[in-house]
Scaffold this active site. Sequence first.
Site, PDB file in Angstrom:
ATOM      1  N   GLN A 109      -9.035  -7.200   2.686  1.00  0.00           N
ATOM      2  CA  GLN A 109      -9.787  -7.009   1.430  1.00  0.00           C
ATOM      3  C   GLN A 109     -10.476  -8.303   0.986  1.00  0.00           C
ATOM      4  O   GLN A 109     -11.575  -8.265   0.434  1.00  0.00           O
ATOM      5  CB  GLN A 109      -8.823  -6.523   0.338  1.00  0.00           C
ATOM      6  N   LYS A 112     -13.615  -8.542   3.040  1.00  0.00           N
ATOM      7  CA  LYS A 112     -14.503  -7.425   2.663  1.00  0.00           C
ATOM      8  C   LYS A 112     -15.178  -7.715   1.325  1.00  0.00           C
ATOM      9  O   LYS A 112     -16.389  -7.602   1.182  1.00  0.00           O
ATOM     10  CB  LYS A 112     -13.656  -6.148   2.563  1.00  0.00           C
ATOM     11  N   LYS A 124      -3.996  -5.849  -2.802  1.00  0.00           N
ATOM     12  CA  LYS A 124      -3.680  -4.465  -2.412  1.00  0.00           C
ATOM     13  C   LYS A 124      -2.282  -4.153  -2.903  1.00  0.00           C
ATOM     14  O   LYS A 124      -1.442  -5.054  -3.019  1.00  0.00           O
ATOM     15  CB  LYS A 124      -3.712  -4.319  -0.886  1.00  0.00           C
ATOM     16  N   ASP A 164      -6.627   4.413  -2.901  1.00  0.00           N
ATOM     17  CA  ASP A 164      -6.593   4.293  -1.435  1.00  0.00           C
ATOM     18  C   ASP A 164      -5.878   5.562  -0.967  1.00  0.00           C
ATOM     19  O   ASP A 164      -5.838   6.556  -1.707  1.00  0.00           O
ATOM     20  CB  ASP A 164      -5.875   3.010  -0.995  1.00  0.00           C
ATOM     21  N   THR A 207     -17.475   5.057  -0.685  1.00  0.00           N
ATOM     22  CA  THR A 207     -17.023   4.524   0.614  1.00  0.00           C
ATOM     23  C   THR A 207     -17.683   5.309   1.750  1.00  0.00           C
ATOM     24  O   THR A 207     -18.209   4.717   2.706  1.00  0.00           O
ATOM     25  CB  THR A 207     -15.490   4.589   0.730  1.00  0.00           C
ATOM     26  N   ASN A 238     -10.865  11.354   0.891  1.00  0.00           N
ATOM     27  CA  ASN A 238     -12.018  10.863   0.135  1.00  0.00           C
ATOM     28  C   ASN A 238     -13.112  10.286   1.041  1.00  0.00           C
ATOM     29  O   ASN A 238     -14.285  10.655   0.935  1.00  0.00           O
ATOM     30  CB  ASN A 238     -11.537   9.805  -0.875  1.00  0.00           C
TER      31      ASN A 238
END
Length: 451
Positions: A109, A112, A124, A164, A207, A238
């Site tokens: 992350q 990213k 996270k 998530d 996403t 998702n």
Amino acid sequence: MSSLDLLSVVKQRNPGETEFLQAVEEVYHSVTKVLERHPKYAKFAILEQLVEPERVISFRVPWVNDQGEVHVNRGIRVQMNSALGPFKGGLRFHPSVNYSILKFLAFEQVFKNSLTGLPLGGGKGGSDFDPKGKSEMEVMRFCQSFMLELARHIGHRVDIPAGDIGVGGREIGFLFGTFKKITNEFSGVLTGKGVDWGGSLIRAEATGYGLIYFASCMLAEKGNSMAGKKCLISGSGNVAQYAMEKILHEGGTPITTSDSSGYIYDPEGIDKDKLKFIMDLKAKRRGRINEYVETYPSATFTPRDPDIDYNPLWDHKADCAFPCATQNEINVRDAQNIVNNGIHLVAEGANMPCEPEAVQLFLENGTPYAPGKASNAGGVATSGLEMIQNFSGSKWTSEEVDVKLKSIMENIHKTCIDASTSYGDAGNYVLGANVAGFVRVAESMIAQGVI
Ligand code: NDP
Ligand code: 2IT
């Protein structure tokens, strides 16, 4: 410290944390070249600092089920790096959740979020709670107990969790309601909120949409487009749902989808109506993917077979592959099948779905391959846009958010290409994403001192 020293220290300090070590090793191999060119990063021990979370919070989450029985789960938040902004990253509720998985996700992350160009640090969190088979009231009570402790460690300028695996709009609602009750504050402490109460339009789609925007850039590099492309997709949550929606919008055809019980192959293609069925099945009815074949008998369902060492989903002829389920879902044998079937693009919707040997095989075969930290960054980027709207008290239209999302994905693509070219391996998105993600964080850490 030499490479072997660093990796063996990480191994020693984090025994048994295989996923975390896997993520660190991949970044290490890319970043070595940057350390050679810029000795200051070694001088400030940037890599050594990056592999050590700023803080890890672990807590007990007791909750009561519908039968009045008490259960205890573990809650964790990994606050990995705040050089670029407050900690930012999702929460995962899945029985497999442990320190290794959350540390690998938090580590990824950081890079990213750096690639998005937005002021976002990396984090996270989650729990080994399994939402499957739980009633809505059980999920609500769990979320309330989880937030009762997490609330004291987060804040809209401190740490902003999101969704998530196993955490979607419903769970964000329960978590947000509890935070508001405890703190008496209505703030942007979570992203992925409902659009009526501070959420951003397009966050749910972001996403999946972002993944396909990124893949379209990859195709454009080769003078190609998504039109007419057959696509293998794993997952049906998702990310997978909105990736399929955007593929259809761009003229492509999804032909597979899956959940943890097995996969669907639909040779006639998953069209708009079939996708709506999947969305209702998964988001509303929380059903299993095999129900698809009862409604659409042209398709086949193949149950997951734990005794075979490959996933037959990846063994179909197609043009593009989008793993959108979970980590390490493509091994080297799957990768070989992907290459043999003539697939000429692999872009990760999930985080680290390809094992290192699979990635190596794609790179050796010249298969354009995008690591999740670049290609799935649209979700967190749009979370960043939600934060900006919350801070400024504004609400952008779907079109406004979508334009910004697309532009961020195009920028990330260009950043990866430029960095890989500058380091002598043009078009290697792994190298490009790791190098570019690293440099922005490293420069910020140096500027802020050894602290
Ligand atoms: P969801 O919970 O909505 O969906 C997850 C999907 O993956 C489900 O179909 C699920 O099947 C399947 N899945 C999960 N674990 C496994 C497993 N061990 N084996 C096989 N299938 C599995 O999650 P998301 O779509 O949000 O997340 C999917 C991936 O995308 C994750 O890697 C996540 O980290 C990543 N990601 C998510 C972002 C987001 O904004 N949501 C942003 C960037 C990345 P089942 O229902 O049977 O468990
Ligand atoms: O892996 C990810 O980037 C996410 N789950 C989204 C994180 C976020 O803060 O929106």
